[in-house]
Motif scaffolding. Structure first.
Motif, short mmCIF file in Angstrom:
data_model
loop_
_atom_site.label_atom_id
_atom_site.label_comp_id
_atom_site.label_asym_id
_atom_site.label_seq_id
_atom_site.Cartn_x
_atom_site.Cartn_y
_atom_site.Cartn_z
N ARG A 1 -1.61 1.41 -3.93
CA ARG A 1 -2.30 1.42 -5.23
C ARG A 1 -1.35 0.97 -6.33
O ARG A 1 -0.14 1.20 -6.27
CB ARG A 1 -2.86 2.79 -5.52
CG ARG A 1 -1.83 3.91 -5.62
CD ARG A 1 -2.52 5.26 -5.80
NE ARG A 1 -1.54 6.33 -5.81
CZ ARG A 1 -0.95 6.76 -6.92
NH1 ARG A 1 -1.20 6.18 -8.07
NH2 ARG A 1 -0.08 7.76 -6.87
N GLN A 2 -1.91 0.32 -7.30
CA GLN A 2 -1.12 -0.19 -8.42
C GLN A 2 -0.70 0.96 -9.34
O GLN A 2 -1.45 1.89 -9.58
CB GLN A 2 -1.94 -1.21 -9.21
CG GLN A 2 -1.15 -1.92 -10.29
CD GLN A 2 -2.04 -2.87 -11.05
OE1 GLN A 2 -3.23 -2.64 -11.15
NE2 GLN A 2 -1.47 -3.92 -11.57
N GLN A 3 0.55 0.91 -9.85
CA GLN A 3 1.07 1.92 -10.75
C GLN A 3 1.60 1.24 -12.00
O GLN A 3 1.81 0.03 -12.04
CB GLN A 3 2.20 2.73 -10.09
CG GLN A 3 1.74 3.50 -8.87
CD GLN A 3 2.90 4.27 -8.25
OE1 GLN A 3 3.97 4.36 -8.83
NE2 GLN A 3 2.66 4.85 -7.10
N ARG A 4 1.84 2.06 -13.02
CA ARG A 4 2.42 1.52 -14.25
C ARG A 4 3.92 1.28 -14.07
O ARG A 4 4.55 1.84 -13.20
CB ARG A 4 2.21 2.50 -15.41
CG ARG A 4 0.75 2.71 -15.76
CD ARG A 4 0.62 3.60 -16.98
NE ARG A 4 -0.78 3.85 -17.27
CZ ARG A 4 -1.53 3.04 -18.00
NH1 ARG A 4 -1.03 1.92 -18.47
NH2 ARG A 4 -2.79 3.35 -18.23
N LEU B 1 3.61 -7.71 -8.55
CA LEU B 1 4.89 -7.63 -7.83
C LEU B 1 4.95 -6.37 -7.00
O LEU B 1 4.52 -5.30 -7.43
CB LEU B 1 6.04 -7.63 -8.85
CG LEU B 1 7.45 -7.61 -8.27
CD1 LEU B 1 7.78 -8.96 -7.63
CD2 LEU B 1 8.47 -7.30 -9.38
N MET B 2 5.48 -6.51 -5.78
CA MET B 2 5.82 -5.36 -4.96
C MET B 2 7.34 -5.31 -4.87
O MET B 2 8.00 -6.29 -4.53
CB MET B 2 5.25 -5.51 -3.54
CG MET B 2 3.88 -4.92 -3.37
SD MET B 2 3.42 -4.87 -1.63
CE MET B 2 1.87 -4.03 -1.72
N ILE C 1 8.23 2.05 -2.56
CA ILE C 1 7.49 0.84 -2.89
C ILE C 1 6.72 1.06 -4.19
O ILE C 1 6.15 2.14 -4.39
CB ILE C 1 6.51 0.47 -1.76
CG1 ILE C 1 7.26 0.08 -0.49
CG2 ILE C 1 5.60 -0.68 -2.19
CD1 ILE C 1 6.36 -0.28 0.66
N ILE C 2 6.75 0.07 -5.07
CA ILE C 2 5.97 0.12 -6.29
C ILE C 2 5.27 -1.21 -6.47
O ILE C 2 5.81 -2.26 -6.10
CB ILE C 2 6.84 0.45 -7.53
CG1 ILE C 2 5.95 0.72 -8.73
CG2 ILE C 2 7.84 -0.67 -7.80
CD1 ILE C 2 6.72 1.29 -9.93
N ARG C 3 4.07 -1.16 -7.00
CA ARG C 3 3.28 -2.36 -7.25
C ARG C 3 3.04 -2.49 -8.74
O ARG C 3 2.48 -1.57 -9.36
CB ARG C 3 1.97 -2.26 -6.47
CG ARG C 3 1.08 -3.48 -6.57
CD ARG C 3 -0.03 -3.34 -5.56
NE ARG C 3 -1.03 -4.37 -5.68
CZ ARG C 3 -2.03 -4.53 -4.84
NH1 ARG C 3 -2.15 -3.70 -3.81
NH2 ARG C 3 -2.89 -5.50 -5.01
#
Length: 883
Positions: A575-578, A823-824, A832-834
């Motif tokens: 899931r996308q995060q800030r 971006l991952m 991992i951050i998206r």
């Protein structure tokens, strides 16, 4: 050779003129000529006398001698069994002066129903198995001939074939058997001679006999007529022949290749679980070895969907059970088994046999024609033999008839004679028309009319009919009960029958058509008695069901850990995060392991896996296991045949390896660059190939797909970068080492490569910004327009890309992004951050950037990958993106 002390003296002369004993018989020879002649003799001996079968009866000498020995011993199919040791000893002592084990091995093969399509020996005891078990010793086993073997030896005692002296000339053996069946074709043969080999597959008797009948009736029939009857090989173990292509060509030339497959069925075990049942396997395949190979593939993880393999074969037939895991696709597992095991095996046919004492490669029609010629010769010789015997019997019966017509005189002469010899001579004189005296009585001899006894005067030696001594001897041996009226009628009836047979034999010898009709009748009888249905089914080739056909075409994230674990996960999982968020665990790793690469691609794409040593390997994305977001994955060593010390550095997704105008652009750690046409990598090889030649202490950093006219961007660890035209680098072959791309400073090295188009415009013709996203080791990053980097010639020192400090760290990686990119980022510890890249502040070249990912104190950024915008858009429409 001359003596060293006196060159004029011959060898053995001691210098005094004396020559040693036997020296006069020594002849000088040329060693080269002697070796050539001796080896040629040996070769022909092996070819003719051991390894190759005769085209007429299909036998090598050892098999022919074994059957003839059993025939002499009276071991017919309806007689009792006899110890194999006795047969082997008799064959070895009389005809085959070789090792007993060689003779016994040949006898055993004649009795094995999985080796011979039509076994010729009826064995009792252990004669081996399809599992490769050896037969019992010959002292334990017993044998006799099968009924069909009698057809191979039929009429052998009627002068149908030539007999030759055996090895010590103590007796005679047949040079060939007068076979009624085309044994070479129906049972096949294999053997390795000197410089040549034969490998003839077995065939169905009914089909071959039908083709032979066709060719007997039509001597000019060719391959087309034969193929109307003969479908292809018919193996004793059944199975399938996969594909009809090549069968006609193989039968035409005598050489060809047949693809054999096991016969399988799918059974349902429980709900959701199935099993593959193998009931027939390819010819000459060891069942036990096949099962072990399947087990090895399961243990090595080459085939993942098999849960158990067991052999349930019994006296009712073969049954190999291959249990599948829940949800496995049986057809795909079958295709894998065909690829990796002997469940699919090829049979290379070489139709080589001895014809008139010479080895020859034959077409199928030629082989049948040679068998027919042999049958014509055998039937003609048999008919001539029977004609001679019938005429001899007719001669005796005529003597009986004459004696019965003059019975009173014959009895009087015999009673009046002093001895058998006297009676013999008196009868001869009497039936020669001479007057003889018997005792004190004179008997006037008789003169016989040939017409009365239906004898052709042309066959008489004398003008008038007389009895021969053979007839007189038969009369003297005539038993008294034959003088009854019933016996006299029987003799006369036999004489009429003999004369009918003589007429029949003469008509056969006089007419080629009638002789061929005899052969046809015998072939029809063979077909009726021994013909059976095909065991091997021939099926058409079909497109194999591949795993790709069952895999949805979707984007997935492929991650590779530092220690080589590989997995794929749908990118919607993350899931996308800030910006600045804590991220989530994407791969469970060991303490000493960390994620080193991440790439996003389609499941149907090829992955070109470039390693640090400059080699490339191919992999389909769907072949990578889907183990969930937190799974460890599968070792890359089990997916790629990597060499020792190799690690994957770049993975590129390609749908069409043959696409024209596409290149792979390489960059190495030491600043070397090279481009190679994409089609040079279209020949997929599991062992990999060289993609770029590397100097010592250099390694591959990255590779990109280009169109040959783009702008190349290289970034270094110390924060430098260079931007130059791709056309400055000429196209090179795979093994080339390339040219200098950037001049590096001390302790510096290249960390990344990006390529941008020369014209950056959207669909509406509006110029679009193209940004370089630089990520540092401590989780910082910034976006910079590529126009900030002036265009230079390749090989320069470049300009500053990132101002590196202890706060942000050295440059870890670079990515090419725009306003729609996501971006991952993945850390060495697996965080991992998206991120939506437009939330990252755009900055100039000489800046440190902003924090993208909060890391633990000793954690570092491992990789950063851009997600395709169309995939992010699709997820947003599906409601899977979270803010």
């Amino acid at each position: 050779m001359a003596d060293e002390q006196n060159p004029q003296l011959p060898l053995g002369d001691g210098g005094n003129g004396d020559i040693g004993p036997g020296a006069a018989n020594i002849l000088p020879i040329n060693v080269e000529e002697e070796m050539r002649r001796s080896y040629l003799d040996y070769s022909m001996s092996v070819i003719i006398g051991r390894a190759l079968p005769d085209v007429r009866d299909g036998f090598k000498p050892v098999h022919r001698r074994i059957l003839y020995t059993m025939h002499e011993m009276g071991l017919q199919y309806n007689k009792k069994y006899t110890k194999c040791a006795k047969v082997v000893g008799q064959a070895m002592g009389q005809y085959h002066p070789h090792g007993d084990s060689a003779i016994y091995d040949a006898l055993v093969r004649l009795a094995q129903p999985f080796s011979m399509r039509y076994p010729l020996v009826d064995g009792q005891g252990n004669f081996g198995s399809v599992d490769g078990d050896p037969p019992a010793a010959m002292r334990y086993t017993e044998c006799r001939m099968m009924r069909v073997a009698g057809e191979l030896l039929a009429d052998i005692d009627q002068e149908t074939v030539d007999f030759v002296p055996n090895y010590d000339e103590s007796t005679y053996e047949p040079s060939v058997l007068p076979t009624r069946i085309p044994n070479l074709i129906i049972n096949g043969a294999n053997g390795i001679a000197v410089g040549m080999a034969t490998n003839i597959p077995p065939h169905n008797l009914t089909e071959v006999v039908n083709a032979a009948i066709e060719m007997v009736n039509n001597p000019h029939a060719g391959l087309a007529e034969v193929l109307k009857h003969v479908q292809g090989p018919d193996f004793p173990t059944g199975g399938f022949i996969y594909g009809r292509s090549g069968i006609a060509q193989a039968y035409k030339t005598g050489r060809g290749r047949f693809l054999m497959r096991a016969k399988c069925a799918i059974e349902n075990l429980t709900q959701g679980r199935q099993a593959i049942i193998v009931s027939e396997i390819p010819y000459q395949v060891n069942k036990n070895t096949l099962i072990k190979r399947i087990a090895e593939l399961v243990n090595d993880k080459t085939i993942d969907d098999i849960s158990d393999v067991r052999d349930e074969s019994d006296r009712d037939g073969m049954r190999i059970v291959i249990e599948l895991k829940r949800g496995a696709e049986p057809q795909i597992v079958l295709n894998q088994l065909y690829k990796h095991t002997q469940m699919q095996e090829s049979f290379s046919m070489i139709f080589l046999a001895v014809v008139n004492g010479q080895p020859r490669e034959l077409s199928l029609p030629d082989a049948i024609r040679h068998f027919i010629d042999h049958r014509i010769d055998v039937v003609r010789r048999r008919t001539a033999f029977l004609l001679r015997k019938a005429r001899e019997r007719e001669h005796i019966l005529i003597g009986y008839q004459i004696a019965l017509d003059h019975l009173d005189q014959v009895i009087r002469i015999i009673r009046g004679s002093n001895s058998r010899a006297d009676a013999r001579e008196n009868l001869f004189q009497f039936f020669s028309g001479k007057t003889i005296t018997v005792g004190d009585q004179a008997l006037k001899g008789v003169t016989l009319d040939p017409a009365k006894y239906a004898i052709d005067p042309a066959t008489l030696i004398a003008p008038t009919l007389t009895l021969s001594y053979r007839q007189i001897d038969a009369i003297l041996e005539l038993q008294l009960y034959r003088l009854t009226q019933l016996s006299i009628d029987e003799l006369l009836k036999e004489l009429a029958d003999v004369r009918d047979r003589i007429a029949e034999y003469e008509s056969i010898l006089a007419s080629e058509k009638k002789l061929r009709s005899v052969i046809v009748k015998e072939l029809e009888a063979i077909r009726k008695d021994y013909g059976d249905e095909r065991r091997t089914e021939i099926i058409d080739e079909a497109a194999e069901l591949k795993l790709e056909d069952l895999i949805a075409d979707e984007q997935v994230a492929v991650t590779v850990s530092h220690q080589g674990y590989l997995k794929r996960t749908p990118i919607s999982t993350y899931r996308q995060q800030r910006r600045g968020g804590q991220g989530r665990t994407g791969m469970k790793t060991r303490d000493e392991d960390f994620v080193s690469q991440l790439i996003v691609e389609s499941t149907h794409a090829y992955l070109l896996c470039f390693t640090n040593t400059g080699r490339v390997y191919w992999l389909k994305v769907y072949e990578i296991p889907d183990v969930g977001a937190a799974g460890k994955g599968k070792s890359i060593q089990s997916l790629l045949s990597l060499q020792p010390g190799e690690t994957v550095r770049t993975i590129l997704g390609v749908r069409n390896l043959e696409e024209e105008g596409k290149y792979i652009f390489f960059a190495t750690r030491n600043g070397t660059v090279k481009k190679t046409p994409l089609k040079d990598f279209s020949n997929v090889m599991s062992r990999g190939i060289i993609a770029i030649g590397l100097d010592e202490e250099d390694e591959l950093v990255g590779a990109r797909i280009t169109d040959g006219k783009q702008i190349v961007f290289l970034a270094t660890h110390e924060g430098m970068a260079i931007r130059f035209d791709e056309e400055d680098v000429r196209s090179m072959g795979r093994p080339a080492r390339g040219v200098r791309g950037i001049e590096l400073g001390k302790n510096d090295y290249v960390v990344g490569i990006a390529v941008t188009p020369k014209e950056r415009k959207n669909e509406n013709g509006v110029s679009c910004p193209c940004l370089i996203l630089s990520v540092t080791e401590n989780g910082y990053g910034k976006r910079t327009d590529v126009d900030e980097y002036r265009l230079q010639s390749r090989g320069g020192k470049g300009v500053i890309n990132v101002k590196t400090t202890a706060r942000n760290g050295k440059v870890s990686s670079i990515q090419l992004v725009d306003e729609t990119s996501e971006l991952m980022i993945i850390s060495q510890y697996g965080k991992i951050i998206r991120i939506d890249t437009k939330t990252i502040r755009e900055a100039g070249r000489s800046t440190q950037g902003v924090k993208l990912l909060t890391l633990e104190e000793d954690d570092k950024v491992a990789a950063a990958v851009v997600i395709p915008p169309e995939e992010a858009k699709q997820e947003q429409e599906n409601g899977t993106l979270l803010q």
